[in-house]
Design an enzyme around this catalytic site. Structure first.
Site, PDB file in Angstrom:
ATOM      1  N   LYS A 226      12.860 -13.071 -12.930  1.00 45.99           N
ATOM      2  CA  LYS A 226      11.871 -12.150 -13.668  1.00 45.99           C
ATOM      3  C   LYS A 226      10.750 -12.231 -14.155  1.00 45.99           C
ATOM      4  CE  LYS A 226      13.161  -9.483 -12.132  1.00 45.99           C
ATOM      5  NZ  LYS A 226      14.030  -9.140 -11.050  1.00 45.99           N
TER       6      LYS A 226
ATOM      7  N   CYS B 162       0.810  -1.354   0.079  1.00 45.58           N
ATOM      8  CA  CYS B 162      -0.292   0.161   0.088  1.00 45.58           C
ATOM      9  C   CYS B 162       1.134   1.022  -0.244  1.00 45.58           C
ATOM     10  CB  CYS B 162      -0.285  -0.153   1.239  1.00 45.58           C
ATOM     11  SG  CYS B 162      -2.011  -1.258   1.909  1.00 45.58           S
TER      12      CYS B 162
ATOM     13  N   TRP C 236      -3.173  -2.782  -1.025  1.00 44.21           N
ATOM     14  CA  TRP C 236      -3.016  -3.951  -2.134  1.00 44.21           C
ATOM     15  C   TRP C 236      -3.668  -4.757  -0.584  1.00 44.21           C
ATOM     16  CZ3 TRP C 236       0.937  -8.286  -0.304  1.00 44.21           C
ATOM     17  CH2 TRP C 236       1.253  -8.611  -1.274  1.00 44.21           C
TER      18      TRP C 236
ATOM     19  N   ARG D 179       4.565   0.842  -6.357  1.00 52.31           N
ATOM     20  CA  ARG D 179       4.095  -0.226  -5.251  1.00 52.31           C
ATOM     21  C   ARG D 179       3.416  -1.247  -5.761  1.00 52.31           C
ATOM     22  NH1 ARG D 179       6.374   2.374  -0.031  1.00 52.31           N
ATOM     23  NH2 ARG D 179       5.214   1.635   1.105  1.00 52.31           N
TER      24      ARG D 179
ATOM     25  N   GLU E 136      17.580 -15.842 -11.017  1.00 54.31           N
ATOM     26  CA  GLU E 136      16.991 -14.248 -11.064  1.00 54.31           C
ATOM     27  C   GLU E 136      16.433 -14.846 -12.382  1.00 54.31           C
ATOM     28  OE1 GLU E 136      16.479 -12.621  -9.172  1.00 54.31           O
ATOM     29  OE2 GLU E 136      16.124  -9.936 -10.613  1.00 54.31           O
TER      30      GLU E 136
ATOM     31  N   ASN F  48      -0.824   2.061   6.230  1.00 54.94           N
ATOM     32  CA  ASN F  48      -0.062   0.751   5.795  1.00 54.94           C
ATOM     33  C   ASN F  48      -0.118  -0.312   7.054  1.00 54.94           C
ATOM     34  OD1 ASN F  48      -0.264   1.328   3.023  1.00 54.94           O
ATOM     35  ND2 ASN F  48       1.632   1.812   2.918  1.00 54.94           N
ATOM     36  N   GLY F  49      -0.111  -1.783   6.866  1.00 54.38           N
ATOM     37  CA  GLY F  49       0.647  -2.481   7.912  1.00 54.38           C
ATOM     38  C   GLY F  49      -0.494  -3.304   8.587  1.00 54.38           C
TER      39      GLY F  49
ATOM     40  N   GLU G 261       7.630 -12.985 -12.680  1.00 55.80           N
ATOM     41  CA  GLU G 261       7.011 -11.817 -12.005  1.00 55.80           C
ATOM     42  C   GLU G 261       5.817 -11.061 -13.142  1.00 55.80           C
ATOM     43  OE1 GLU G 261       9.602  -9.598  -8.783  1.00 55.80           O
ATOM     44  OE2 GLU G 261      10.643 -10.171 -10.681  1.00 55.80           O
TER      45      GLU G 261
ATOM     46  N   HIS H 171      19.549 -34.896 -12.338  1.00 57.81           N
ATOM     47  CA  HIS H 171      18.696 -35.804 -11.258  1.00 57.81           C
ATOM     48  C   HIS H 171      17.495 -35.068 -11.240  1.00 57.81           C
ATOM     49  CE1 HIS H 171      22.857 -37.090  -9.866  1.00 57.81           C
ATOM     50  NE2 HIS H 171      23.501 -35.288 -10.095  1.00 57.81           N
TER      51      HIS H 171
ATOM     52  N   LYS I 194       6.061  -3.565  -4.267  1.00 57.15           N
ATOM     53  CA  LYS I 194       7.697  -3.082  -5.121  1.00 57.15           C
ATOM     54  C   LYS I 194       8.210  -3.253  -3.430  1.00 57.15           C
ATOM     55  CE  LYS I 194      11.008  -1.569  -6.472  1.00 57.15           C
ATOM     56  NZ  LYS I 194      11.924  -3.004  -7.482  1.00 57.15           N
TER      57      LYS I 194
HETATM   58  C1  F6R Z   1      11.151  -9.069  -7.765  1.00 57.80           C
HETATM   59  C2  F6R Z   1      11.496  -8.371  -6.644  1.00 57.80           C
HETATM   60  C3  F6R Z   1      11.736  -8.499  -5.125  1.00 57.80           C
HETATM   61  C4  F6R Z   1      11.779  -7.756  -4.023  1.00 57.80           C
HETATM   62  C5  F6R Z   1      12.232  -8.489  -3.234  1.00 57.80           C
HETATM   63  C6  F6R Z   1      13.062  -7.951  -1.910  1.00 57.80           C
HETATM   64  O1  F6R Z   1      11.880  -8.523  -9.139  1.00 57.80           O
HETATM   65  O2  F6R Z   1      11.723  -7.396  -6.637  1.00 57.80           O
HETATM   66  O3  F6R Z   1      11.966  -9.882  -5.352  1.00 57.80           O
HETATM   67  O4  F6R Z   1      14.126  -7.814  -4.508  1.00 57.80           O
HETATM   68  O5  F6R Z   1      10.352  -7.741  -2.445  1.00 57.80           O
HETATM   69  O6  F6R Z   1      12.899  -6.390  -1.786  1.00 57.80           O
HETATM   70  P1  F6R Z   1      14.267  -5.320  -1.207  1.00 57.80           P
HETATM   71  O7  F6R Z   1      15.373  -5.604  -1.833  1.00 57.80           O
HETATM   72  O8  F6R Z   1      13.101  -3.861  -1.661  1.00 57.80           O
HETATM   73  O9  F6R Z   1      14.607  -6.210   0.088  1.00 57.80           O
END
Ligand code: F6R
Length: 608
Positions: free
Chosen positions: A485, A2, A74, A27, A481, A98-99, A488, A504, A603
């Site tokens: 990516k 949020c 969110w 976000r 990674e 938020n929270g 996502e 395996h 985010k």
């Molecule tokens: C993937 C992504 C998330 C963040 C994760 C940690 O593209 O953005 O997997 O890497 O939520 O976020 P931070 O680095 O802000 O702790």
């Protein structure tokens, strides 16, 4: 997660809030709302979907107010709907949150007994009723303070009261809240980009603190109601850094910003002629570092993948045992951390709840904490013993790109510095390693020239139902990674695997339908990875390889091959990352996905 914003001042608060909410879109959210003052009192507008829908609801009435609050939601408690969207109201009290309120069911029962009627499925609504109840006995700010004594959980709150239109109250616990200072105006937001076009001077609230904003000034108090002494920080980000600047998406812009982000991250942090790293930046004395016997690295998601590359670098260059944990696992696994150990918490946002909890747990057990973080003044950076800021600039695309490669660079610097301090690597070696690092921004710039080739490859494969990513050694984390990516951004299932482990199990998946992305730099495992490619090819699989060796046999064995510039083995993950980021981006775009705000993602994950 949020987003929150509040504004009080000389401008039309409704426009400031709508603009701020747009800047918080990155976000991740599913509904939005705003509350402002009019002749009729506080008015609330809320909707599911995008901010533009909220803005169009207000277009015809064109309201004007000097105080307003807004929210992007969110969903955690209750589905995305108009009733569950914030702001929530209880008679005179209107707030955004938020929270997560952990004891909301108990509080709800009590409020129902007192005759309050609940209109939403959220945990937040209970806070409005609770504060409203206390306003029967106390003035506004004190009512908030008293109510919060009963609340368990996390919150960043921005609250207004109908009969006090010239006041906003904010409070935080375990969820970020920052005050922006302008001339005759104040902002209160979950995140600096919300008001970056008006102010770069900020005060970060700490847990338990409350802020009261009026036209005349700002008052921040400690939990015991004494005035808090706070520093004003200047955020080094400009508005243009948080805008698309001609790119179709933030994600593409941020992929292209990597030469600059890496350059800024290493600037002033190395003495290439002496082969030395500037450890002042890491905040630890050399003697203290020499004594470090064990390192724990914790992180989530993409930052966790950077952490995994760090293990290779630290163990090879500094011969120091390094454990890497997913933060949400670390916090519950009774880790054997001892006083004198070092924890490195890696987090772009500095607000990820699991990473903060792991960092706090390690601190409790006696470890020293180094935060590798991108957001100046964030909670992780404030709670750590030392901070190494990655200077990537604001990362707006939900999928992390430029922050990731800057984290790898930070770990590389750390490993070299530690290795040299401990006498594991000589000055000559560290000089060579740093020389190579200085060339990295230029090499990343060159690597970006693969954009067109990757786009064409994406055109050939974007309809695939799954992808497999293979890597070995320090590029195994890049396989993870790449898969993350793609998942996502394009919602295609993908898996990252250590190439040697394929036989395996995952080899059963190989057929002509499954594209296999192989990270195959020229290093000590190159021949091994060629054998892995042959294993895939002999089962009819389609291989897309990424290498830095123009003569490699890989060009003959793979269906498609992408060439990136050569560098030393520790830095190959950065160049490989460019390729997997671009591939995910183009596949996502070709599938018509919202690459900057993928569904269900946030985010900054500020809840557990
Ligand atoms: C993937 C992504 C998330 C963040 C994760 C940690 O593209 O953005 O997997 O890497 O939520 O976020 P931070 O680095 O802000 O702790």
């Amino acid at each position: 997660m949020c987003g929150i914003i509040g504004y009080i001042g000389k401008r039309n608060a409704v426009s400031v809030i709508l603009e701020g909410l747009k800047r918080l879109e990155y976000r991740g959210y599913d509904s939005a709302g705003i509350a402002f003052f009019s002749d009729k009192g506080i008015e609330i507008r809320r909707c599911t979907g995008k901010i533009r829908e909220l803005a169009s609801m207000l277009e015809s009435e064109n309201p004007s107010s000097s105080t307003a609050i807004g929210h992007t939601r969110w969903a955690t408690h209750g589905r995305p709907s108009e009733e569950n969207a914030h702001p929530h109201r209880s008679n005179s009290i209107v707030l955004v949150h938020n929270g997560i309120i952990e004891n909301y069911l108990d509080l709800k029962e009590r409020m129902i007994e007192k005759g309050y009627e609940f209109k939403s499925e959220t945990d937040t609504e209970v806070l409005c009723h609770l504060i409203e109840e206390y306003t029967k006995r106390y003035p506004f700010e004190q009512a908030v303070r008293e109510a919060l004594k009963e609340v368990k959980g996390s919150y960043a709150l921005v609250i207004v009261k109908e009969d006090e239109p010239a006041k906003i109250v904010g409070a935080r616990k375990d969820s970020p809240l920052v005050v922006g200072l302008g001339e005759g105006e104040f902002f209160l937001a979950s995140d600096v980009p919300a008001f970056l076009n008006y102010s770069r001077n900020v005060i970060f609230l700490d847990d338990g603190e409350m802020a009261v904003l009026t036209y005349k000034g700002l008052m921040i108090t400690e939990p015991d109601n004494t005035p808090a002494r706070k520093d004003v920080k200047s955020v080094p980000w400009s508005l243009s850094m948080a805008e698309k600047g001609g790119y179709r998406h933030f994600m593409l812009k941020e992929i292209y910003e990597q030469p600059r982000a890496i350059g800024d991250t290493l600037r002033g942090r190395l003495y290439p002629e002496r082969g030395a790293v500037n450890f002042d930046e890491f905040g630890f004395g050399i003697d203290e570092l020499k004594k470090v016997k064990k390192i724990f690295i914790v992180a989530c998601g993409t930052s966790y993948h950077a952490a995994l590359t760090g293990k290779y670098m630290i163990e090879e260059l500094a011969r120091t045992p390094t454990e890497v944990d997913i933060a949400s696992e670390f916090r519950y696994r009774r880790p054997l951390v001892k006083s004198g150990d070092l924890m490195i918490a890696i987090t772009q946002s500095g607000e990820t709840a699991d990473t903060l909890a792991a960092q706090r747990e390690a601190k409790r057990l006696g470890a020293r904490i180094l935060s590798i973080c991108n957001v100046v003044g964030s909670t992780s950076s404030r709670e750590a013993d030392a901070v190494f800021y990655t200077h990537s600039g604001p990362e707006i695309g939900v999928a992390s790109t430029k922050a990731f490669t800057a984290q790898i660079v930070a770990l590389y610097l750390f490993a070299i510095g530690l290795g040299k301090t401990k006498g594991v690597i000589s000055e000559n070696i560290s000089r060579e390693l740093l020389k190579e690092l200085l060339m990295l921004p230029g090499k990343v710039e060159k690597a970006l020239a693969i954009d067109e080739d990757i786009r064409r490859i994406a055109e050939g494969f974007f309809k695939a139902r799954g992808f497999l990513y293979l890597g070995r050694g320090i590029n195994y984390p890049i396989a993870l990674e790449g898969a993350l990516k793609l998942k996502e951004i394009s919602y295609i299932h993908a898996e990252g695997y250590p190439a040697g482990e394929m036989k395996h199990g995952p080899i059963a998946l190989i057929d002509e339908e499954l594209p296999v992305i192989v990270l195959a730099p020229m290093d000590n495992l190159h021949k091994k990875i060629i054998s892995n490619i042959q294993e895939v090819k002999s089962r009819g699989g389609r291989v897309i390889s990424i290498t830095n060796d123009s003569d490699s046999e890989i060009f003959r064995t793979s269906d498609k091959c992408i060439l990136v510039p050569n560098t030393n083995s520790y830095l190959t993950p950065v160049l490989m990352a460019i390729a997997v980021q671009l591939l995910a981006y183009y596949v996502g775009v070709l599938r018509g996905c919202d690459v900057d705000q993928p569904r269900n993602l946030a985010k900054s994950v500020t809840v557990e």
